[in-house]
Motif scaffolding. Structure first.
Motif, PDB file in Angstrom:
ATOM      1  N   GLU A 125      51.538  -6.348  90.913  1.00 25.71           N
ATOM      2  CA  GLU A 125      50.789  -7.602  91.051  1.00 25.71           C
ATOM      3  C   GLU A 125      49.798  -7.507  92.207  1.00 25.71           C
ATOM      4  N   ALA A 126      50.205  -6.852  93.283  1.00 28.57           N
ATOM      5  CA  ALA A 126      49.375  -6.778  94.484  1.00 28.57           C
ATOM      6  C   ALA A 126      48.177  -5.847  94.339  1.00 28.57           C
TER       7      ALA A 126
ATOM      8  N   TYR B 261      56.221  -6.455  92.171  1.00 25.79           N
ATOM      9  CA  TYR B 261      55.404  -7.031  93.253  1.00 25.79           C
ATOM     10  C   TYR B 261      54.217  -6.118  93.554  1.00 25.79           C
TER      11      TYR B 261
ATOM     12  N   VAL C 110      51.349 -12.855  97.292  1.00 23.70           N
ATOM     13  CA  VAL C 110      51.213 -11.469  96.860  1.00 23.70           C
ATOM     14  C   VAL C 110      50.073 -10.824  97.641  1.00 23.70           C
TER      15      VAL C 110
END
Length: 296
Positions: A206-207, A203, A141
């Motif tokens: 999360e990043a 995603y 990530v």
């Protein structure tokens, strides 16, 4: 980025000057590149212009383009300035760039979790070293500093204001948008607009969760593509200031991996290094010199 992924990526950077980008970021200084305002500095939010809708439209157009040319200047928390010049791609994240720093320039290719670093000295006739940034079968990530990603972070962000029409510092006619966001704001990206694919939205969230503050000045050109983003972002490691310029949307050459016969994996390189060290150790022991530990 979790610690395991950061560590593996750090190894690649140290060994081959690979910069796997990261829009890590930063608070402190204002993210505002020099511009010449077309409206004499009187730009501002108007009822007729929706920043949310403008970003949404630009994002959808950018996603369809898939690739663009990029020029980045990144002033990191360590006080060093690095650059990237080449092609960026998205979904999956990718790049084919020349990495610029105080060290000699190197070429880096990334497609998803696979990175390929150009070797200064070919290894057994192979010019590239590969590394898989996935960990235990889970994708790594990280942020990619690509135009779709910048726009995605701003999807549905009501705090983003429309400054007005102006020329960028590079003389490009564009609409200027500006905003400052917290972690909570970034984790709401696209929650109201819902134009991203669900996996890409998750995603992204999360990043960005490590970012504590994020300031951005974004310019969208007359053709609907983002032409420049100046960002200042903060996380636990400090402040990062990035200037990113984009062009040639949908016209840039797609990112491709190097030919397989020209690639040696990071793991194989380590195994070969270990083998040679063991051979050297044994030779020293055979000569009665006590091995490498005694020689050091």
């Amino acid at each position: 980025m979790n610690k395991a992924v950061r560590t593996r990526a750090g190894i690649a950077v140290a060994g081959t000057a690979l910069l796997v980008g990261g829009l890590t970021a930063c608070g402190g200084d204002k993210a505002d590149g020099g511009t010449a305002k077309a409206d004499g500095g009187k730009g501002g939010e108007t009822k007729a212009h929706s920043s949310v809708e403008a970003v949404k439209a630009s994002y959808l157009k950018t996603v369809a383009a898939k690739f663009a040319k990029a020029e980045l200047s990144i002033a990191g928390a360590d006080g060093k300035t690095r650059g990237q010049s080449g092609t960026k791609g998205w979904y999956p994240s990718s790049h084919d760039v020349i990495l610029k720093s105080e060290k000699p320039d190197t070429r880096s290719i990334m497609i998803g979790d696979m990175t390929y670093s150009g070797l200064a000295q070919p290894r057994d006739g192979k010019a590239w070293m590969s590394m898989n940034l996935a960990k235990d079968g889970k994708p790594g990530v990280r942020l990619n500093d690509d135009p779709a990603e910048y726009l995605a972070m701003l999807l549905g962000q009501e705090k983003l204001t429309h400054v007005g029409a102006e020329k960028t510092a590079d003389g490009v006619d564009a609409e200027h948008y500006k905003g400052s966001f917290t972690t909570a704001d970034l984790l709401k990206a696209d929650e109201s607009t819902k134009v991203m694919e669900e996996a890409n939205r998750q995603y992204l969230h999360e990043a960005v969760k490590h970012i504590t503050t994020f300031e951005v000045d974004l310019w969208i050109g007359k053709d609907g593509y983002p032409v420049r983003a100046d960002t200042v972002s903060t996380d636990a490691e400090g402040t990062t200031k990035t200037t990113a310029k984009f062009s040639d949307f949908a016209a840039a050459t797609p990112v491709q991996a190097p030919p397989a016969e020209q690639v040696v994996s990071f793991d194989d390189m380590n195994k070969e290094t270990d083998r040679k060290l063991k051979e050297a150790d044994q030779k020293l022991r055979d000569a009665g010199l006590g091995g490498l530990d005694a020689a050091s």
